[in-house]
Design an enzyme around this catalytic site. Structure first.
Site, PDB file in Angstrom:
ATOM      1  N   PHE A   1       0.839  -1.194   0.000  1.00  0.00           N
ATOM      2  CA  PHE A   1       0.000   0.000   0.000  1.00  0.00           C
ATOM      3  C   PHE A   1       0.874   1.243   0.000  1.00  0.00           C
ATOM      4  O   PHE A   1       1.738   1.410   0.851  1.00  0.00           O
ATOM      5  CB  PHE A   1      -0.924   0.015   1.222  1.00  0.00           C
ATOM      6  N   GLY A   2       0.638   2.130  -0.972  1.00  0.00           N
ATOM      7  CA  GLY A   2       1.356   3.396  -1.071  1.00  0.00           C
ATOM      8  C   GLY A   2       0.402   4.559  -0.861  1.00  0.00           C
ATOM      9  O   GLY A   2      -0.696   4.557  -1.403  1.00  0.00           O
ATOM     10  N   TYR A   3       0.820   5.542  -0.080  1.00  0.00           N
ATOM     11  CA  TYR A   3      -0.037   6.686   0.235  1.00  0.00           C
ATOM     12  C   TYR A   3       0.671   8.020   0.009  1.00  0.00           C
ATOM     13  O   TYR A   3       0.048   9.063   0.039  1.00  0.00           O
ATOM     14  CB  TYR A   3      -0.514   6.611   1.695  1.00  0.00           C
ATOM     15  N   GLY A   4       1.996   7.998  -0.216  1.00  0.00           N
ATOM     16  CA  GLY A   4       2.779   9.213  -0.428  1.00  0.00           C
ATOM     17  C   GLY A   4       3.691   9.026  -1.610  1.00  0.00           C
ATOM     18  O   GLY A   4       3.241   8.757  -2.732  1.00  0.00           O
TER      19      GLY A   4
ATOM     20  N   GLU B   1      12.137   2.689   3.668  1.00  0.00           N
ATOM     21  CA  GLU B   1      11.188   3.194   4.669  1.00  0.00           C
ATOM     22  C   GLU B   1      11.694   3.131   6.105  1.00  0.00           C
ATOM     23  O   GLU B   1      11.198   3.868   6.960  1.00  0.00           O
ATOM     24  CB  GLU B   1       9.861   2.431   4.563  1.00  0.00           C
TER      25      GLU B   1
END
Length: 173
Positions: free
Chosen positions: A7-10, A84
């Site tokens: 899941f990527g959000y940025g 990350e």
């Protein structure tokens, strides 16, 4: 082992940096996108921190889910951890996300560690903008990071009103 999701959000939305075979919009419940991490490496320094996005508790977040072939699991997880977990401000989790097609899948996601020294908490937009303004780290200018994220969210039809407000306040009065 079979395929898995990330899941990527940025910045993972606009620069995933790993091989994947499918991308879908997805919603993660229980966490929201927030400029809640002081950046000492990528978008700032310890002396002049910037702010980067984290998944913080509460609300929900629309982002992208990337399906990765199972035979690339070790390679992709190693890449994500190198990217990350530089300062261990994120915690690696496997969380359920709902894909645009309605399917629920488990996805690797990186949430903020609220006990970490880099956790900025819930800053108001004016304060966040003042931290972002002028900060630079190994990956570049902090303002560019915020604006690029917004540009890519907009291209996907994803609104983030708070991030838009921060960006609007980044220009000095």
């Amino acid at each position: 082992m079979g395929d898995f999701w990330v899941f990527g959000y940025g910045s993972l939305i606009w620069r995933p940096g790993f091989a994947h075979v499918e991308t879908q919009r997805a919603r993660l419940h229980g966490y929201r996108r927030s400029l809640c991490v002081y950046s000492f490496v990528h978008r700032g320094t310890r002396e002049r921190p910037g702010l980067v996005l984290g998944l913080d508790r509460g609300g929900s977040c629309v982002g992208l889910a990337f399906r990765v072939p199972g035979d690339l699991r070790d390679e992709v997880i190693a890449y994500l951890r190198d990217r990350e977990l530089v300062t261990s401000v994120y915690l690696e989790r496997t969380l359920k996300v709902r894909l645009d097609n309605g399917a629920m899948v488990e996805a690797v996601a990186y949430i903020v560690d609220r006990d970490h020294e880099q956790y900025a908490g819930g800053l108001d937009a004016a304060h966040a903008a003042s931290v972002v303004r002028g900060a630079v780290g190994q990956s570049g200018n902090n303002e560019d990071y915020v604006l690029s994220t917004l540009k890519h969210l907009e291209a996907l039809g994803i609104r983030d009103h708070w991030l838009e407000e921060v960006a609007g306040r980044m220009t000095p009065a």
